[in-house]
Design an enzyme around this catalytic site. Structure first.
Site, PDB file in Angstrom:
ATOM      1  N   GLU A 192       0.081  29.235  27.745  1.00  0.00           N
ATOM      2  CA  GLU A 192       1.044  28.684  28.697  1.00  0.00           C
ATOM      3  C   GLU A 192       2.275  28.315  27.884  1.00  0.00           C
ATOM      4  OE1 GLU A 192       3.477  26.516  30.399  1.00  0.00           O
ATOM      5  OE2 GLU A 192       1.983  24.916  30.328  1.00  0.00           O
ATOM      6  N   HIS A 235      -3.718  18.664  18.476  1.00  0.00           N
ATOM      7  CA  HIS A 235      -2.634  18.128  19.300  1.00  0.00           C
ATOM      8  C   HIS A 235      -1.350  18.063  18.469  1.00  0.00           C
ATOM      9  CE1 HIS A 235      -1.142  16.510  22.913  1.00  0.00           C
ATOM     10  NE2 HIS A 235      -2.123  15.677  23.223  1.00  0.00           N
ATOM     11  N   CYS A 291       8.001  22.392  30.743  1.00  0.00           N
ATOM     12  CA  CYS A 291       8.138  23.850  30.765  1.00  0.00           C
ATOM     13  C   CYS A 291       8.437  24.351  32.169  1.00  0.00           C
ATOM     14  CB  CYS A 291       6.884  24.515  30.206  1.00  0.00           C
ATOM     15  SG  CYS A 291       5.363  24.012  31.038  1.00  0.00           S
TER      16      CYS A 291
END
Length: 454
Positions: A230, A157, A264
């Site tokens: 992504e 992370h 995003c």
């Protein structure tokens, strides 16, 4: 290179906690554990794996406030939006609990064989490299389908949400997943390359910047491993002349300003037809001015600080370079440390940074176009391909343009958003592969042909 990482509250500037990074010896142990556990976990019936999602959902629900407060402390998300993020994770669990069994069931295919079918087998251990902007949602939308399909997971992370990363690992263990089924790695970028190159890691999922995606794709490709990426976006929000501003203005503003603009799939480029431009700009500005800024722990706060001060530096630079090319500040553009005022920039044209690049913060670039044809041309003028949103009352005409736009999503009269029931992902510089829905759970399985002639 430091062997520690620290988290800080971006609103108060206070240090939250310092963590020791995992050593190479610890990483090796975690890799081996994930590999060992995967051999037994993959043999569990799908129904048994799916049942654990009830426990995950209950833990999320029972700890909703604690998890929300942690998110808000680590990356500054307004608390009401943090709660919504946890609630969305609960919905995700419910969706895959109900549907994973049917998604992964053997598919019978009629051939010359006595029996032939497709078996959907887990790949093994999957590495996830995840961002800070949705600290729980980004991880859970990877982990829930991936684990339910019978894989084990390793999470790298973002370092500024280390507390969230560790509590997610704890969550899965509390829910009854075998120890080692989901593990959080506290590692630096050099260690990530070593981990992804390890034969025990079978694939990788990354949500992040285009730069990070290219690097991960390079390593994965060199090692012949599947990757789901992504990446960034600069989504267009098209406001055509017949758009119903009274009905949809709040959605348009939220499309840019939610999560303090750090998304995003946010609307980055507002492409507005000339006939409605003045009305749109007036009403959009009034609505942006009314947003409540302040302490992210306050339930009434609409937007707060960015997650880190350096992110405000990057945004400020993009705006300044655009202004030098002829863009104009219509409203806002004040900043202090990690705070960046919601900002509206007009006179925006292609070849300006705020048109061409991804802007990760509360800056709305407004582009005036003469007609609908020019609007659609402007939509397509981008390297990215996450999503497009069209506001119009002519649904038939808008739908006719779906195939023209190369993006991963096309939303009419709604902001682009992820939904567990629908596939999510992009094209071009926004990456490849899909998360969520049946498509998402199929990304990390071996679609195996079984042919029996007896």
């Amino acid at each position: 290179m430091s062997n520690k990482t620290s988290t800080h509250n971006p609103f108060t500037g206070e240090s939250i906690k310092t963590y020791n990074l995992h050593t190479d010896v610890q990483v090796e142990s975690m890799l081996q554990l994930a590999n060992d556990v995967s051999k037994t976990w993959r043999q569990k019936p799908i129904k048994e794996r799916s049942k654990l999602l009830n426990k995950v959902a209950k833990i999320l629900s029972d700890n909703l406030e604690t998890y929300s407060e942690l998110m808000t402390a680590e990356m500054g998300k307004p608390i009401a939006q943090s709660r919504s993020e946890i609630e969305k994770c609960i919905f995700l669990c419910d969706f895959y609990r109900k549907n994973a069994d049917s998604f992964l069931a053997d598919q019978i295919i009629e051939t010359d064989a006595k029996e032939s079918f497709i078996s959907y087998d887990p790949l093994g251990t999957i590495l996830a490299v995840m961002p800070w902007n949705y600290p729980f949602w980004q991880v859970m939308r990877f982990a829930i389908p991936t684990l339910t399909a019978g894989n084990t997971a390793l999470l790298k992370h973002a370092s500024n949400v280390t507390g969230c990363a560790l509590i997610i690992e704890e969550l899965f263990e509390k829910a009854g997943y075998p120890k080692g089924c989901f593990q959080t790695l506290l590692v630096n970028h050099d260690q990530v390359e070593q981990i992804l190159s390890d034969d025990r890691v079978k694939a990788v999922s990354l949500t992040g910047s285009e730069k990070a995606g290219r690097k991960i794709a390079e390593i994965a490709g060199r090692n012949l491993k599947k990757a789901v990426l992504e990446l960034g976006g600069n989504n267009a929000c098209v406001v055509l002349g017949d758009a119903n501003l009274e009905a949809y203005l709040d959605i348009m503003v939220n499309a840019r300003m939610q999560n303090t603009g750090q998304s995003c799939i946010a609307a980055k480029r507002f492409i507005v037809e000339a006939s409605i431009y003045d009305e749109f700009l007036e009403k959009f500005t009034k609505k942006v001015k009314s947003l409540k800024h302040g302490d992210p722990t306050d339930d009434q706060t609409d937007f707060s600080v960015l997650a880190r001060a350096d992110l405000a530096d990057i945004l400020e630079d993009q705006v300044e370079r655009s202004l030098k090319k002829g863009a104009k500040v219509h409203f806002g553009n004040e900043r202090k440390k990690a705070y960046y005022q919601p900002t509206i920039i007009t006179n925006v044209t292609p070849n300006m940074p705020i048109f061409d690049e991804e802007t990760f913060g509360p800056v709305a670039a407004i582009i005036k176009v003469k007609d609908k044809a020019e609007a659609y041309e402007m939509v397509a003028n981008t390297r990215f391909g996450l999503g497009t949103m069209i506001f119009t009352e002519d649904f038939e005409d808008a739908t006719a343009h779906v195939s023209e736009i190369e993006d991963g999503a096309f939303f009419i009269n709604e902001l682009v958003k992820s939904d567990p029931r629908l596939p999510f992902g992009g094209t071009k510089a926004s990456g490849y592969g899909r998360e969520l829905s049946e498509e998402g759970i199929m990304e990390f399985v071996n679609k195996k042909t079984v042919y029996i002639n007896h």
